[in-house]
Design an enzyme around this catalytic site. Structure first.
Site, PDB file in Angstrom:
ATOM      1  N   GLU A 128       2.221   6.636   7.140  1.00 42.60           N
ATOM      2  CA  GLU A 128       3.622   6.652   6.725  1.00 42.60           C
ATOM      3  C   GLU A 128       4.392   7.815   7.347  1.00 42.60           C
ATOM      4  O   GLU A 128       5.585   7.685   7.655  1.00 42.60           O
ATOM      5  CB  GLU A 128       3.720   6.706   5.194  1.00 42.60           C
ATOM      6  CG  GLU A 128       2.999   5.574   4.472  1.00 42.60           C
ATOM      7  CD  GLU A 128       3.346   4.186   5.007  1.00 42.60           C
ATOM      8  OE1 GLU A 128       4.484   3.978   5.449  1.00 42.60           O
ATOM      9  OE2 GLU A 128       2.469   3.312   4.979  1.00 42.60           O
TER      10      GLU A 128
ATOM     11  N   GLY B 232       0.821  -1.201   0.000  1.00 41.02           N
ATOM     12  CA  GLY B 232       0.000   0.000   0.000  1.00 41.02           C
ATOM     13  C   GLY B 232       0.856   1.253   0.000  1.00 41.02           C
ATOM     14  O   GLY B 232       0.591   2.212  -0.718  1.00 41.02           O
TER      15      GLY B 232
ATOM     16  N   GLU C  20       7.455   3.418   4.246  1.00 41.28           N
ATOM     17  CA  GLU C  20       7.889   4.589   4.995  1.00 41.28           C
ATOM     18  C   GLU C  20       9.368   4.922   4.858  1.00 41.28           C
ATOM     19  O   GLU C  20       9.948   5.578   5.728  1.00 41.28           O
ATOM     20  CB  GLU C  20       7.584   4.392   6.488  1.00 41.28           C
ATOM     21  CG  GLU C  20       8.377   3.274   7.183  1.00 41.28           C
ATOM     22  CD  GLU C  20       7.700   1.924   7.166  1.00 41.28           C
ATOM     23  OE1 GLU C  20       8.059   1.060   7.983  1.00 41.28           O
ATOM     24  OE2 GLU C  20       6.781   1.753   6.353  1.00 41.28           O
TER      25      GLU C  20
END
Length: 1025
Positions: free
Chosen positions: A465, A428, A431
């Protein structure tokens, strides 16, 4: 879990280190728990259980034709390739007979091979003879003083490899990497050079690090006191993805050294490591793109490194690229130099100290939109034709960055923050520090085609994130057993930040729904503690599940609610300040909380009952006069006596909150801590009803005595709004879960939702629809169509007024808009009222305009699903999917295409996505889940998974979140013993690591529970309906 430490004396070079034969407390005995590590996405190798003596270079893959025929026959007969005996394999050539009266003469090649095998065998025997003795049992060796623990592995060149653990030793640690890469996006190859500055913490001759898939051409070694580079020997043990640099001199404790490794490799064709792909732009021109996805174990495939989260270091990255491309990495660009051949070399500033899995770099054609935020340049990147869809992401990022800096009282430490929408990205989002990567659908927002749910998704993912820049990046777990410290905190802050600065989005509804679904998973025997011992790649991949994300965040919500928001924030800030740029474990977090509470509450002792145990408590409440009698036990869905937990094996420290009639939520919430099996709460007065677990802030299910359930049901009928919408949804969830367990009659659960005609909030209605839809699906798949139809009719009567009030627009609050989407989808799916007629009219008008007419975004999916029921509509949608540029609109079309009842279309969809034709492979798990949701697609989805299993595990790592979704999405609606046996037999015939996967065991358990639910409730359901 403590990191692996090596405090033993180092033996002379080229000798086996004693440390490899001693078991560490957190290291799995490979004779009992082998690690099945995927070497390459398209070449997964397994070793037989218990064998660590794979000798490469002996032609182990060179089978004679008869042997290959035997292999094919064995597979056809359902025989497990990994479990076949060597005797069976040799028997395949035993039927070759020599002519009568003649003796076969061995060839020279045969004699050489035999001689080599004898030498290896003698070496192995000598090694084993010199090791401590062990009597092997089925369970392996258990007594340290009798066990060899780990058998010495061989490197690919046949030499002994000087390390046998999955975890790296800590005799040498990295300080700084200088990485230079030259990717060729046409040939999809790259050349690399990495210079690693290391420090020896102990005397050693060997430097063990990770490397997979690299063609290493040169390795040099240099000490800090000498400027002379020396050639170093390199050994490879591909099974663990490790290499050993055998130094030309002993490394002395406290001294620094430099390694330089030159290599080449392929750019990966999967979604892991340094991977590349092509896409077609709006001018139908083919474009190339390369990006990274290193978490958890793929940095080692891009460059040799110490690829464990505790080995933090700084990074200087240089990328050589073609002029038309843009290159990005974690840090700001320091310089760009045009080379003699016209290529450009970008050098990026030295990074902060960070883990390898956070390193990132991207090469491709991109544009960006930027804004300065207190000295940090925030930029959103996308491919050129989609740059118009980044405005919302930029506005959202700026607000969230300012919020997190203020809340954590720590400034974001980098000078830039890039968020990049990647056209083909399996996760998805990721980070990576300073270079956040996203799917296009989770970062781009198109006001013409993005629904309220799309907007909320983009906002949540960005928040998640960004939170990782502190939780995970600044402070990192030492090992993957504590992944929940990263993901649980990021998920909690995701919802917490949205409630603070995007309150209109009502994100608490999504968090509540996520907790309900997570608890369903956590009530299975196949669940696991969120802090669990992990070693192998499959075990690490499996930690990336909803428990790490949503159970972790739910426990933090419970703790914040119990301690107060101020105390919680103070402890979090202290934790971040104390451990910045360090690697930590769970106890470090709890120590910060204990420091803030001044030991008035032992937070560590309390929270360990939640993080070190799987499952959660069932709290049983009985009201007698002015007293509440409370008991706790584990909530466990499986009623089979042989796997029921013992009453004494589980105990939680439970923050109990409750509200009673006539009490204002903000002033009269009462909280107690239940740290025993049972307890009594004294009320100030007798009350008609009590609702325990206010707003479902606690991670537990509540069961009431019969009279208390009836009192709550009565209150909902006369005035449901005395209770919050969270509490109403909580009651619906709890009573249906208890009914499935047999604790409550199913009729009582339906009695409770009879009040829904007076409900106008999203959370209670969507939870009621979810629970009744589960029952409908079981009935439909088993062919009880009359019962299923009656169930739908009853639910429709309860919600008829709300459905008829809905307009086909995007008007109203975000919560009202999402409720409209849910109600109209329910009505159109079951052809209730005039829903399908209205949707079809909208679709026909849209199709007549060639897709240019505007559709309300919140009902677009429902309109497309209705339109896709016709061949003409399905074909038109397919054409639009291929041609349009909005990912939000493409996702809605894809869901409609995958909801067809035409099995030929469904099979084509799944096959096309698997092959990357028309639909990117990143969409495959979504397609399979959608196909598996409907009849007859649920049968087709499972057949497709069986047929293509080997291809699936080549594209996606075994145990990964994608594989988890595919297994669950293709099996969760099975409810017969025939299907149970079929699913079990299929996975038993795969590798042992596959059958041991938690998602496989969960799938089998869910099917058993579906069977159990039908056996227990079908009769009463038939009577009640």
């Amino acid at each position: 879990m403590e990191p692996f430490t090596n405090d033993r004396l180092q033996l002379p070079r080229n000798m086996i280190e004693n440390s490899m034969f001693e078991e560490e407390p957190d290291v799995v005995d490979l004779a009992k728990e082998p690690c099945l590590h995927p070497l390459e996405p398209d070449e997964v190798e397994y070793e037989p259980r218990g064998s660590r003596l794979l000798v490469r270079g002996l032609g182990e893959h060179e089978m004679e034709e008869d042997e290959e025929d035997y292999e094919s026959s064995a597979k056809l007969l359902g025989m497990s390739f990994m479990n076949r005996s060597s005797g069976l394999r040799n028997s395949a050539t035993g039927y070759r007979q020599s002519p009568d009266g003649a003796c076969s003469v061995p060839s020279a090649r045969t004699m050489v091979v035999c001689a080599f095998v004898i030498v290896v065998a003698v070496s192995v025997i000598m090694v084993i003879y010199l090791l401590p003795r062990c009597t092997f049992t089925k369970e392996g060796c258990h007594k340290k003083n009798q066990s060899i623990g780990l058998i010495q592995p061989f490197a690919t060149n046949g030499k002994l490899f000087p390390w046998a653990q999955i975890r790296l030793p800590t005799a040498v640690v990295p300080l700084r990497y200088e990485l230079s890469l030259h990717p060729n996006l046409t040939s999809m190859t790259f050349r690399g050079s990495v210079t690693i500055s290391v420090q020896a913490l102990q005397v050693t001759w060997n430097i063990i690090l990770h490397s997979t898939g690299h063609n290493i051409s040169r390795v040099t070694f240099m000490s800090a006191v000498s400027s002379q580079e020396k050639q170093a020997e390199i050994l490879e043990y591909a099974y663990h993805g490790q290499i050993a640099i055998v130094a030309p001199e002993a490394l002395l404790a406290g001294h620094n050294y430099t390694l330089k490794i030159e290599y080449s490799a392929n750019i990966s064709s999967s979604y892991y490591g340094f991977y590349g792909f092509s896409y077609t732009d709006e001018s139908n021109e083919k474009k190339y793109f390369a990006a990274t996805q290193f978490e958890p174990l793929a940095a080692r495939s891009a460059f040799p490194c110490f690829d464990e989260p505790a080995f933090k270091a700084t990074f200087i990255i240089k990328i050589i690229r073609d002029e038309q491309y843009t290159a990005l990495s974690n840090m700001p660009k320091k310089s760009s130099v045009v080379l003699d051949d016209g290529l450009v070399q970008d050098e990026f500033s030295e990074s902060v100290k960070m883990s390898t899995y956070l390193v990132a770099f991207i090469v491709g054609e991109m544009k960006n939109l930027s804004q300065d935020v207190n000295g940090t340049l925030v930029s959103i990147y996308a491919v050129p034709e989609k740059i118009g869809q980044v405005h919302y992401a930029l506005e959202t990022t700026v607000k969230l960055l300012e919020f997190f800096q203020n809340y954590f009282e720590i400034q974001y430490p980098l000078k830039k923050l890039d968020l990049v929408a990647i056209p083909d990205f399996e996760a998805g989002a990721m980070e990576n520090w300073g270079l956040l990567t996203f799917r296009e659908e989770t970062l781009l927002y198109d006001s013409n085609t993005s629904s309220m749910a799309d907007r909320k998704l983009v906002t949540k993912i960005i928040a998640h994130e960004l939170a990782h820049q502190w939780f995970g990046n600044l402070v990192t777990m030492k090992w993957w057993n504590d992944l929940w410290l990263n993901e649980g905190f990021a998920t909690f802050m995701e919802y917490f930040s949205l409630e603070k600065i995007f309150k209109e989005l009502s994100s608490y509804e999504d968090f509540l729904d996520a907790r309900f679904k997570t608890m369903k998973k956590d009530s299975l025997n196949s669940s696991h503690p969120i802090s669990s011992s992990v070693q192998s790649s499959e075990q690490i991949e499996e930690m990336f599940d909803s428990l790490s994300y949503f159970k972790g965040s739910s426990l933090l919500l419970m703790l914040k609610t119990y301690l107060s928001e101020d105390v919680f924030q103070h402890a979090v800030v202290l934790y971040l300040h104390n451990h910045s740029y360090a690697s930590i474990q769970s106890d470090d977090l709890w120590d910060s909380f204990n420091e803030v509470t001044n030991q008035t509450l032992d937070v560590k002792r309390m929270m360990k009952t939640w993080t070190l145990q799987k499952g959660f408590p069932l709290v049983t409440v009985q009201k007698k006069g002015k007293e509440l009698f409370i008991q706790q036990e584990r909530f466990f869905l499986n009623m089979k006596p042989e796997i029921q937990p013992s009453d004494t094996s589980y105990l939680w420290h439970i923050p109990l909150s409750y509200v009673t009639e006539g009490r204002n939520y903000s002033k009269y919430q009462s909280v107690s801590l239940l740290d025993k099996k049972s307890g009594v709460i004294n009320l100030t007065e007798e009350v008609l009803w009590v609702k325990v677990n206010i707003n479902m802030n606690g991670y537990y299910i509540v069961h009431y005595a019969d009279d208390d359930w009836e009192a709550l049901i009565h209150q909902l009928k006369i005035n449901p709004y005395v209770l919050s919408d969270k509490d109403r949804a909580n009651l619906i969830n709890n009573i249906f879960e208890l009914a499935g367990l047999g604790k409550v009659p199913l009729k009582r659960a339906f009695d409770l939702i009879n009040y829904l005609g007076n409900e106008n909030h999203t959370a209670p209605i969507t939870e009621a629809l979810f629970q009744t839809d589960l029952i409908y699906n079981l009935l439909e798949k088993l062919g009880y169509m009359d019962l299923a139809s009656r169930l739908v009719t009853r639910v429709f009567k309860l919600l008829q007024n709300q459905i008829q009030q809905q307009t086909w627009t995007d008007e109203g609050t975000p919560s009202m808009r999402e409720l409209r989407s849910a109600l109209l989808e329910f009505a159109c799916t079951h052809n209730l009222g005039n829903c399908s007629t209205t949707a079809m009219k909208l679709f026909d008008d849209w199709m007549a305009s060639n897709g240019t007419q505007s559709l309300p975004t919140d009902v677009m999916t429902t309109v497309f699903k209705v339109g896709a029921k016709t061949d003409k509509g399905w074909s038109f949608l397919l054409g639009k999917y291929i041609s349009i540029g909005s990912e939000a609109e493409k996702n809605k079309i894809l869901e409609a295409l995958a909801s067809s009842e035409d099995v030929r279309k469904l099979y084509w969809l799944m096959k096309s996505s698997l092959n990357g034709d028309n639909f990117r492979t990143q969409k495959l798990s979504f397609i399979i889940r959608t196909v598996g949701r409907h009849f007859p697609g649920h049968l087709l989805a499972w057949d497709f998974v069986k047929e293509n299993w080997n291809k699936l595990v080549q594209k996606f790592p075994l145990g990964s979140y994608t594989i988890q979704n595919i297994v669950a999405g293709s099996t969760y609606l099975f409810s017969t013993k025939t299907h149970l046996s079929e699913v079990q037999a299929f996975f038993e015939n795969q590798s042992e690591a596959t059958f041991r996967l938690r998602c496989v065991q969960e799938a089998l358990e869910v099917i058993q529970l579906n069977i159990q639910w039908m056996e227990k409730n079908l009769k009463s359901l038939t009577w009640w309906l």
